[in-house]
Design a protein around this motif. Sequence first.
Motif, PDB file in Angstrom:
ATOM      1  N   TRP A  74      -4.642   6.711   1.635  1.00 16.13           N
ATOM      2  CA  TRP A  74      -4.180   5.366   1.284  1.00 16.13           C
ATOM      3  C   TRP A  74      -4.649   4.974  -0.114  1.00 16.13           C
ATOM      4  CZ3 TRP A  74      -1.199   2.194   4.441  1.00 16.13           C
ATOM      5  CH2 TRP A  74      -0.965   2.684   5.733  1.00 16.13           C
TER       6      TRP A  74
ATOM      7  N   TYR B  49       0.824  -1.192   0.000  1.00 20.22           N
ATOM      8  CA  TYR B  49       0.000   0.000   0.000  1.00 20.22           C
ATOM      9  C   TYR B  49       0.868   1.255   0.000  1.00 20.22           C
ATOM     10  CZ  TYR B  49      -3.739  -3.158   1.535  1.00 20.22           C
ATOM     11  OH  TYR B  49      -4.649  -4.180   1.625  1.00 20.22           O
TER      12      TYR B  49
ATOM     13  N   GLN C 150      -5.342   1.642  -2.869  1.00 20.45           N
ATOM     14  CA  GLN C 150      -6.124   0.409  -2.757  1.00 20.45           C
ATOM     15  C   GLN C 150      -5.243  -0.824  -2.603  1.00 20.45           C
ATOM     16  OE1 GLN C 150      -5.301   1.794  -5.574  1.00 20.45           O
ATOM     17  NE2 GLN C 150      -4.617   0.095  -6.869  1.00 20.45           N
ATOM     18  N   GLY C 151      -3.960  -0.688  -2.875  1.00 25.79           N
ATOM     19  CA  GLY C 151      -3.031  -1.793  -2.698  1.00 25.79           C
ATOM     20  C   GLY C 151      -2.750  -2.532  -3.997  1.00 25.79           C
TER      21      GLY C 151
END
Length: 122
Positions: A112, A95, A114-115
Amino acid sequence: QVQLVESGGGLVQAGGSLRLSCAASGRTLRNDVVAWFRQAPGKEREFVARILWSGGNTYYTDSVKGRFTISRDNAKILVYLQMNSLKPEDTATYYCAAGVSWSTRDYNYAYWGQGTQVTVSS
């Protein structure tokens, strides 16, 4: 507001390399800190590396020092994580995060992505 989108994950054999990218949009990054965290199944999310957007200062967790490199492209508003000599224990969802604290704690990062999945086979 800052929007973050990661890319570049995939499947690689142990000893191989991958480069992750994090594209930032929204407000202009100035004194922000952009970091990479990772989370493996059944484990807590852990800090990997961070970079100060304005000065380029970097910091790494011990387990990736000498293997991973975090960098930024100011013009393209991208942050990279170059990962070399990958090990099976590097397998995780990675992430990208942005905040204003020079911190290894995930709760200090307000934004952040979404990865992206990284899988290292032995």
